[in-house]
Design a protein around this motif. Structure first.
Motif, PDB file in Angstrom:
ATOM      1  N   LEU A  72       0.834  -1.194   0.000  1.00 51.27           N
ATOM      2  CA  LEU A  72       0.000   0.000   0.000  1.00 51.27           C
ATOM      3  C   LEU A  72       0.876   1.254   0.000  1.00 51.27           C
ATOM      4  O   LEU A  72       0.628   2.208  -0.755  1.00 51.27           O
ATOM      5  CB  LEU A  72      -0.923  -0.001   1.214  1.00 51.27           C
TER       6      LEU A  72
ATOM      7  N   GLN B 166       1.148   4.240  -2.839  1.00 47.65           N
ATOM      8  CA  GLN B 166       1.033   5.659  -2.531  1.00 47.65           C
ATOM      9  C   GLN B 166       2.247   6.430  -3.028  1.00 47.65           C
ATOM     10  O   GLN B 166       2.128   7.545  -3.548  1.00 47.65           O
ATOM     11  CB  GLN B 166       0.864   5.848  -1.017  1.00 47.65           C
TER      12      GLN B 166
ATOM     13  N   LEU C  57      -8.552   0.918  -6.537  1.00 45.80           N
ATOM     14  CA  LEU C  57      -7.777   1.414  -5.399  1.00 45.80           C
ATOM     15  C   LEU C  57      -6.851   2.547  -5.825  1.00 45.80           C
ATOM     16  O   LEU C  57      -6.678   3.535  -5.094  1.00 45.80           O
ATOM     17  CB  LEU C  57      -6.961   0.269  -4.781  1.00 45.80           C
TER      18      LEU C  57
ATOM     19  N   ILE D 137      -6.574   6.314  -4.118  1.00 46.58           N
ATOM     20  CA  ILE D 137      -5.318   6.908  -3.649  1.00 46.58           C
ATOM     21  C   ILE D 137      -5.015   8.193  -4.424  1.00 46.58           C
ATOM     22  O   ILE D 137      -4.490   9.162  -3.867  1.00 46.58           O
ATOM     23  CB  ILE D 137      -4.170   5.890  -3.783  1.00 46.58           C
TER      24      ILE D 137
ATOM     25  N   CYS E  22      -9.389   6.406   5.677  1.00 49.11           N
ATOM     26  CA  CYS E  22      -9.487   5.152   6.427  1.00 49.11           C
ATOM     27  C   CYS E  22     -10.122   5.375   7.788  1.00 49.11           C
ATOM     28  O   CYS E  22     -10.954   4.571   8.244  1.00 49.11           O
ATOM     29  CB  CYS E  22      -8.099   4.527   6.586  1.00 49.11           C
TER      30      CYS E  22
END
Length: 267
Positions: A4, A8, A63, A67, A85
């Motif tokens: 993740l 990012q 996803l 982001i 989140c």
């Protein structure tokens, strides 16, 4: 660095004003909307096809969109990915007190909890936070479910059926007028669609998915019609309506025979 964090970092690099990608650098939240919608439908398509490798890829694309939005918002000083989140985690906990708080608490009314959240936002109407961008069938269903939650709904199926028939009659009346008015036809058709969504809701059928299935069925059958005509040496442009209709009925009959055969196997 986990995957993740790696993703990012890649998004930040793509957005870098000097060394980033020319396309990614100029994107805005508004310009990404159509891509987000496209990626969402590609996720749903992979689920329908039960294609797990493809679903993994499409979820990754979705996803990436999230982001990307988070990075844009962070640049504007609004929020970041961690804030997203936190917001969804807080909401899930607050909506499931029977799971995360007092274990003896009865399962809460979902709509009541969401109404409490609307009250906290000083929302004027219970319908205010229904997104305008979602497909019209889904929006109609959301509107109806909200109203049903406070008792504005039929309790029996018959008046729901009657409403669909009433709206269909009004469409017929409008198109039979000596001088047809397009805006009135659109209005009456809209009422018919809305009433049909209500019927689907009462039958516990998701209108959007139901229509998607009808689309898929039509496309499947039409491709078979094309194949049958091609086998006979025709193109679609050459074939008459009667020839196309005959091919269509042949496809339907073949599907019916196949379906009955499969049912008999399982008996």
């Amino acid at each position: 660095m986990n995957q993740l964090q790696r993703l990012q970092a890649i998004v930040k690099q793509l957005r870098d004003p000097i060394n980033g990608c020319e396309w990614d650098r100029v994107q805005t939240m508004a310009s990404l909307k159509s891509y987000t919608l496209e990626e969402t439908y590609e996720v749903l398509d992979a689920i329908d096809k039960q294609d797990m490798p493809e679903l993994k890829k499409e979820l990754g694309d979705l996803l990436f969109q999230i982001i990307f939005y988070a990075d844009l918002a962070n640049e504007q000083g609004q929020f970041n990915f961690d804030d997203i989140c936190q917001a969804v985690a807080d909401k899930l906990v607050s909506r499931h007190p029977h799971v995360f708080a007092d274990k003896t608490t009865n399962k809460p009314n979902w709509e009541q909890l969401k109404q409490k959240e609307r009250d906290q936002r000083a929302q004027y109407s219970m319908l205010d936070d229904i997104p305008n961008a979602i497909p019209a069938l889904m929006k109609a269903e959301k509107i109806q479910k909200r109203c049903a939650a406070i008792g504005f709904d039929w309790l029996e199926l018959k008046p729901v059926f009657d409403k669909v028939k009433e709206e269909l009659n009004e469409v017929e009346q409008e198109i039979s007028q000596p001088e047809q008015k397009q805006h009135k036809i659109e209005e009456e058709l809209g009422d018919l669609f809305f009433a049909t969504v209500n019927l689907a809701r009462h039958l516990k059928v998701k209108s959007e998915l139901c229509l998607q299935q009808a689309n898929h069925k039509f496309v499947r059958r039409f491709k078979q019609v094309e194949f049958i005509l091609k086998q006979k040496g025709y193109s679609l442009r050459d074939a008459t309506l009667e020839e196309m209709e005959d091919a269509w009925q042949s496809v339907k009959q073949a599907e019916l025979i196949k379906s009955n055969s499969e049912v008999n196997k399982n008996d």
